[in-house]
Enzyme design. Sequence first.
Site, mmCIF file in Angstrom:
data_model
loop_
_atom_site.group_PDB
_atom_site.id
_atom_site.type_symbol
_atom_site.label_atom_id
_atom_site.label_comp_id
_atom_site.label_asym_id
_atom_site.label_seq_id
_atom_site.Cartn_x
_atom_site.Cartn_y
_atom_site.Cartn_z
ATOM 1 N N LYS A 120 0.962 -1.118 -0.303
ATOM 2 C CA LYS A 120 0.013 -0.109 0.145
ATOM 3 C C LYS A 120 1.144 1.300 -0.111
ATOM 4 O O LYS A 120 0.174 2.370 -0.118
ATOM 5 C CB LYS A 120 -1.257 0.407 1.632
ATOM 6 C CG LYS A 120 -2.099 -1.038 0.893
ATOM 7 C CD LYS A 120 -2.500 -1.324 1.753
ATOM 8 C CE LYS A 120 -3.999 -1.858 1.801
ATOM 9 N NZ LYS A 120 -3.477 -3.693 1.675
HETATM 10 C C1 PLP Z 1 -4.521 -4.526 1.353
HETATM 11 C C2 PLP Z 1 -4.005 -5.654 1.297
HETATM 12 C C3 PLP Z 1 -4.078 -6.736 -0.217
HETATM 13 C C4 PLP Z 1 -4.484 -6.385 -0.557
HETATM 14 O O1 PLP Z 1 -5.409 -5.482 -2.077
HETATM 15 P P1 PLP Z 1 -6.506 -4.881 -2.443
HETATM 16 O O2 PLP Z 1 -5.976 -3.928 -3.054
HETATM 17 O O3 PLP Z 1 -7.625 -5.354 -1.210
HETATM 18 O O4 PLP Z 1 -7.514 -6.261 -3.167
HETATM 19 C C5 PLP Z 1 -3.616 -8.062 -0.159
HETATM 20 N N1 PLP Z 1 -2.416 -7.969 0.587
HETATM 21 C C6 PLP Z 1 -1.667 -7.298 1.616
HETATM 22 C C7 PLP Z 1 -0.395 -7.733 2.665
HETATM 23 C C8 PLP Z 1 -2.616 -6.108 2.084
HETATM 24 O O5 PLP Z 1 -2.166 -4.672 3.102
#
Ligand code: PLP
Length: 477
Positions: A120
């Site tokens: 993220k």
């Molecule tokens: C947020 C997250 C996801 C999922 O991603 P999306 O964009 O919500 O599909 C997967 N793995 C980790 C470690 C995350 O923080």
Amino acid sequence: MHYLSTRGDKSALTFSQILLGGLAPDGGLYLPETYPRFSIDDLSTMRDMDYRQLAFAVMSRLADDIPAADLRALIDKTYTTEVYSHGRKDSDFSQIAPVRKLEDGLYLLELSNGPTLAFKDMAMQLLGNLFEYALDNAGQDINILGATSGDTGSAAEYAMRGKHNVRVFMLSPLSGMTRFQQAQMYSLQDANIFNIAVRGVFDDCQDIVKSVSNDLEFKAKYRIGAVNSINWARVAAQVIYYFKAYFAVTANNDQKVSFSVPSGNFGNVCAGHIAHMLGLPVQKLIVATNENDVLDEFFRTGIYRPRTAAETLHTSSPSMDISKASNFERFIADLAGRNAVQVAEFWKAVDSGGSFDLNPSGLFDQIKQYALESGSSSHADRIQTIRMAWEKYHTMIDTHTADGLKVGLEHREAGIPLVCLETALPAKFEDSILEALGVQPERPAGLENLESLPQRVETMNAEVAAIKAYIAGHASD
Ligand SMILES: *Cc1c(COP(=O)(O)O)cnc(C)c1O
């Protein structure tokens, strides 16, 4: 270039106009009116670019109302090796989002070297700089209110810390996060970051955010904003690394590549879909879910049936524990040929607790052209995949990345490179690594004593009025 709501709201807005907002007024999500397209010639030019140049090439098409020099400066400030070299494995330190070869035709795209050790950070860090820029230009300020069960909240705080004109009020459940996750957020000492530990669970936190946001008077008075995963700029910034990985694993633009994406809210894989629409030669986008398999069920059956809170399981890949996928509407809008009436109808059913089925309208038959496939995995699968990657590839992966690798391998095709997206570092999920490998994952340098740092957090009851009063008391300088 203009952005439109998936549900048909008539206003056509610029990137900057939708940057600070979340949902469109009609409840829909924003998408470009038409996708710009990179030609084969464009791809040839982009092939030799570094991450910052690539980021500019992509973002300048999607955020074409930001003056080029400003956009370039924001990107150059964001994508530095300093910001993205936490816990790096053996890959090239000069690179942002390096691609690691596991074996011939199989790669790991390292997206988790940002400050919170999860993918993220790739988009959120840019969002922080875009927010500051936009607010400075407008002479405004904003109070971001969010609820987190871990990764989103910390990524938002590390992106917004120290930014002028931005304050972050982040609600987290008093119990439920790992000590590492708590310490990551609560150890921030920046004056514009307010951690609120709520005596309750994540759903209590989310309910409070909803009721504050529904109080339009309060929302306007205190300029309440959000940075949740439906934010278009976040999706747009995630498109960049699909291009980066494509060029890293191919020799020319005639080749196609498949991507496997650990998925929850469909934000990350939605960015892959957008990259595909922009002209990236994608073979397959593989949607990997954990036991919370609402998306896998859809891609297998054509029926989208969000779960209730009670049906949503707590798993060892917790950042994928979702009941509905908040970005999914973007893909369905494309599938429906941007038929806003139809999309609005589908989500009328979803928003009232129901489901929809794409078989009767024939839409599900058209899904093949988008090259999306799916699969799911269990805790036992994750543990086994972590072991396999360690033994076979000498690479330690976290539980979410393991979901992606497991499902990706099931959909792998001979002759097509498969890129698995790493979404977090193992250090964030120590217990599962210990269970799988019998050892603690290594802590990235500087985080060894994270839990013993002084913490800055306010503990409060799950009461809307008290939280509003807290925000009101801290909202102005
Ligand atoms: C947020 C997250 C996801 C999922 O991603 P999306 O964009 O919500 O599909 C997967 N793995 C980790 C470690 C995350 O923080």
